[in-house]
Design a protein around this motif. Structure first.
Motif, short mmCIF file in Angstrom:
data_model
loop_
_atom_site.label_atom_id
_atom_site.label_comp_id
_atom_site.label_asym_id
_atom_site.label_seq_id
_atom_site.Cartn_x
_atom_site.Cartn_y
_atom_site.Cartn_z
N GLU A 186 19.93 119.28 84.99
CA GLU A 186 20.38 117.89 84.96
C GLU A 186 19.54 117.18 84.05
O GLU A 186 18.24 117.33 84.22
N ILE A 187 19.85 116.31 83.11
CA ILE A 187 19.04 115.71 82.07
C ILE A 187 19.11 114.39 81.96
O ILE A 187 18.46 113.49 81.10
N ASP A 188 20.03 113.77 82.81
CA ASP A 188 20.28 112.33 82.75
C ASP A 188 19.78 111.63 84.02
O ASP A 188 20.04 112.05 85.22
N PRO A 189 18.74 110.77 83.83
CA PRO A 189 17.84 110.14 85.03
C PRO A 189 19.08 109.50 86.06
O PRO A 189 18.80 109.65 87.32
N ARG A 190 20.19 108.91 85.75
CA ARG A 190 20.90 108.22 86.48
C ARG A 190 21.73 109.06 87.33
O ARG A 190 21.88 108.94 88.58
N ARG A 275 12.60 100.57 93.26
CA ARG A 275 12.05 100.58 92.00
C ARG A 275 12.43 101.39 91.06
O ARG A 275 12.98 101.09 89.74
N VAL A 276 12.59 102.76 91.14
CA VAL A 276 13.15 103.64 90.37
C VAL A 276 14.58 103.47 89.94
O VAL A 276 14.99 103.69 88.98
N ASN A 277 15.47 102.84 90.89
CA ASN A 277 16.91 102.70 90.72
C ASN A 277 16.72 101.45 89.44
O ASN A 277 17.77 101.38 88.69
N GLN A 278 16.01 100.46 89.67
CA GLN A 278 15.95 99.37 88.89
C GLN A 278 15.60 99.94 87.44
O GLN A 278 15.84 99.29 86.22
N SER A 279 14.56 100.76 87.53
CA SER A 279 13.66 101.38 86.08
C SER A 279 15.08 102.12 85.42
O SER A 279 15.11 101.82 84.28
N ILE A 280 16.11 102.74 86.13
CA ILE A 280 16.69 103.55 85.58
C ILE A 280 17.82 102.64 84.80
O ILE A 280 18.36 102.79 83.97
N ASP A 281 18.32 101.56 85.72
CA ASP A 281 19.11 100.53 85.17
C ASP A 281 18.53 99.91 83.69
O ASP A 281 19.45 99.62 82.81
N GLU A 282 17.33 99.78 83.66
CA GLU A 282 16.78 99.19 82.50
C GLU A 282 16.53 100.12 81.33
O GLU A 282 16.33 99.59 80.14
N TYR A 283 16.78 101.18 81.86
CA TYR A 283 16.42 102.30 80.58
C TYR A 283 17.64 102.50 79.71
O TYR A 283 18.92 102.76 80.35
N VAL A 284 17.50 102.44 78.58
CA VAL A 284 18.67 102.86 77.46
C VAL A 284 17.87 103.91 76.62
O VAL A 284 17.05 103.92 75.80
N THR A 293 8.98 109.14 76.43
CA THR A 293 8.06 109.02 77.38
C THR A 293 8.60 108.60 78.64
O THR A 293 8.67 109.03 79.80
N GLU A 294 9.42 107.48 78.61
CA GLU A 294 9.67 106.59 79.63
C GLU A 294 11.00 107.59 80.31
O GLU A 294 11.11 107.56 81.62
N LYS A 295 11.86 108.26 79.68
CA LYS A 295 12.80 109.16 80.13
C LYS A 295 11.99 110.32 81.19
O LYS A 295 12.83 110.51 82.24
N THR A 296 11.16 110.77 80.46
CA THR A 296 10.28 111.79 80.88
C THR A 296 9.73 111.52 82.41
O THR A 296 9.97 112.22 83.68
N ARG A 297 9.27 110.21 82.36
CA ARG A 297 8.62 109.57 83.82
C ARG A 297 9.53 109.07 84.58
O ARG A 297 9.38 109.20 85.84
N LEU A 298 10.84 108.68 84.18
CA LEU A 298 11.89 108.45 85.10
C LEU A 298 12.32 109.81 85.78
O LEU A 298 12.56 109.95 86.97
#
Length: 461
Positions: A186-190, A275-284, A293-298
């Motif tokens: 799986e490669i999609d954080p959401r 926190r993580v759910n909100q971070s994923i919502d804000e990630y584009v 970097t952000e995707k990796t850390r998510l």
């Protein structure tokens, strides 16, 4: 021209409100048992992380042996974690060398099987055997919601690498259920987050189990239609794949399992879920090649949650597919793509860029270790109760050398691992020796794995 029997690798089985990806098919290609716990009373978690393209060979290995070692330039981001890691030298995946196997693929697909892969330009792929993560997953399959989780950053690669005559399918998987069945990642954080935790996020509109209604029931008409257009081999493979999903669904829908998992979602875990759910919502994710970097850390946040909640005890992660040519120009001092730079020809500037790219990978690895170390379990931490391997399938991308692999293992294995050491083994020591030790550490009484010759008693407490 695409033949009638050929289908896209991105083909999905679709139904009302549901879709599942397909396994690799021919038509997609052209020609809690206490004895298993550490002395903490918590289960030992296993994470296997793959980085493509090797490392700067002269900047990786620390100076000094045992506990008296100095962190090397490449491993500098782990300096504050020195007591929590093992740096292992002179391990080699012996079966990654065979006639006609130059390049990356024979050193990637078998990273966790330690067996010789079958050279092919088609889809008759064979990794030589089951991967070590899946042996562990099978051992714990009745104790967790998911036997294992497979994550990464890149979608499955297809086609043939004409330079070496290997199918790129070997580039995309390090986890193998058996010799011929790779597990897709799986490669999609959401999607990764929702699959595990959507019903447990406080304030979520629905608390209904997302797997309550069978995904397979929703897509079965599409599956039947597809099956009629497949050859016998693909029909059998599709049946096996669907049955494996059905088996997981039965496990997930078992009320006792759901209740047991729900009981592990503590208030602290719920806070992190928010926190993580909100971070994923804000990630584009705008487009390929941007700063990942952000995707990796998510993804690492999700992995930490999965281990913390005991959703699974086994995770694999691929920073990129084999021969990844991700553009790392988002890093200071780097101008270009990973695989191209790895063929540095000993050019000082390229070698410096090469090392900066590796150091970025190590920084992310350190992020995950820090995350696990911040989570308390009894009087210890989640990192204390984990083993997290960082490895590449080759030493130096310029020479494609599979000797003296770059390997770090973070964590203390539930008190069973003597971390805080730099160890250099006898030249060409089988990588499988590490996995034999790993299996024994998590409580699997297995004296041999693949071509192992012994357990690495030097790392075991």
């Amino acid at each position: 021209m695409k033949k009638k029997w050929q289908i896209s690798r991105r083909k999905m089985l679709k139904g009302v409100g549901a879709a599942i990806a397909l396994p690799v098919l021919e038509a997609m290609a052209s020609p809690l048992n206490l004895k298993t716990f550490g002395d903490t009373g918590f289960p030992v978690r296993s994470v296997f992380m793959f980085m493509p393209n090797g490392v700067h060979p002269d900047r990786w290995t620390p100076q000094g042996l045992g506990r008296n070692f100095e962190i090397s330039p490449t491993l500098e981001p782990l300096k504050h974690l020195k007591d929590d890691i093992l740096v292992l030298g002179q391990l080699m995946n012996r079966h990654s060398i065979f006639q006609g196997a130059d390049g990356h693929y024979a050193k990637t697909a078998n990273l966790l099987t330690c067996m010789q892969i079958q050279k092919t330009a088609g889809d008759n792929i064979n990794s030589g055997g089951i991967s070590v993560d899946q042996i562990i997953a099978d051992h714990f399959k009745n104790d967790t919601l998911f036997p294992s989780l497979e994550y990464g950053l890149d979608r499955i690669a297809t086609g043939v690498d004409i330079n070496v005559g290997f199918t790129r399918l070997y580039a995309s998987s390090i986890s193998w259920k058996n010799a011929t069945t790779p597990l897709s990642k799986e490669i999609d954080p959401r999607l990764a987050f929702d699959r595990l935790f959507k019903p447990f996020v406080p304030g979520n509109d629905t608390q209904e189990n997302p797997h309550k209604k069978s995904i397979l029931d929703a897509v079965m008409d599409d599956a039947k239609s597809l099956k009629n257009n497949l050859g016998r081999s693909d029909q059998d493979k599709l049946e096996e794949y669907l049955e494996s999903i059905r088996s997981i669904e039965k496990r997930i829908n078992n009320q006792a399992n759901i209740k047991d998992f729900s009981s592990k979602i503590t208030p602290d875990i719920k806070k992190e879920l928010i926190r993580v759910n909100q971070s994923i919502d804000e990630y584009v994710e705008v487009y390929a090649g941007v700063d990942v970097t952000e995707k990796t850390r998510l993804m690492f946040d999700i992995m930490a949650l999965a281990l913390w909640s005991d959703a699974s005890r086994v995770i694999t992660f691929m920073y990129g597919n084999s021969v990844s040519n991700r553009n790392f120009s988002f890093l200071d001092g780097v101008s270009g793509a990973h695989h191209s730079i790895s063929h540095h020809m000993n050019h000082p500037k390229k070698m410096d860029e090469y090392d900066r790219i590796t150091k970025w990978h190590i920084e992310q690895y350190g992020y995950l270790l820090d995350k696990l170390k911040s989570i308390k379990e009894g009087d210890r931490t989640l990192l204390d109760n984990s083993m997290v391997m960082f490895a590449s399938g080759l030493r130096d991308g310029n020479r494609h050398s599979p000797r003296d692999l770059p390997i770090v293992v973070g964590g203390h294995g539930g008190g069973k691992i003597k971390s805080g050491q730099n160890l250099i083994f006898e030249e060409n020591t089988p990588l499988a020796n590490l996995y034999t030790s790993w299996l024994q550490t998590v409580g699997i009484e297995q004296e041999k794995f693949a071509d192992s010759t012994r357990a690495l008693t030097e790392i075991m407490a």
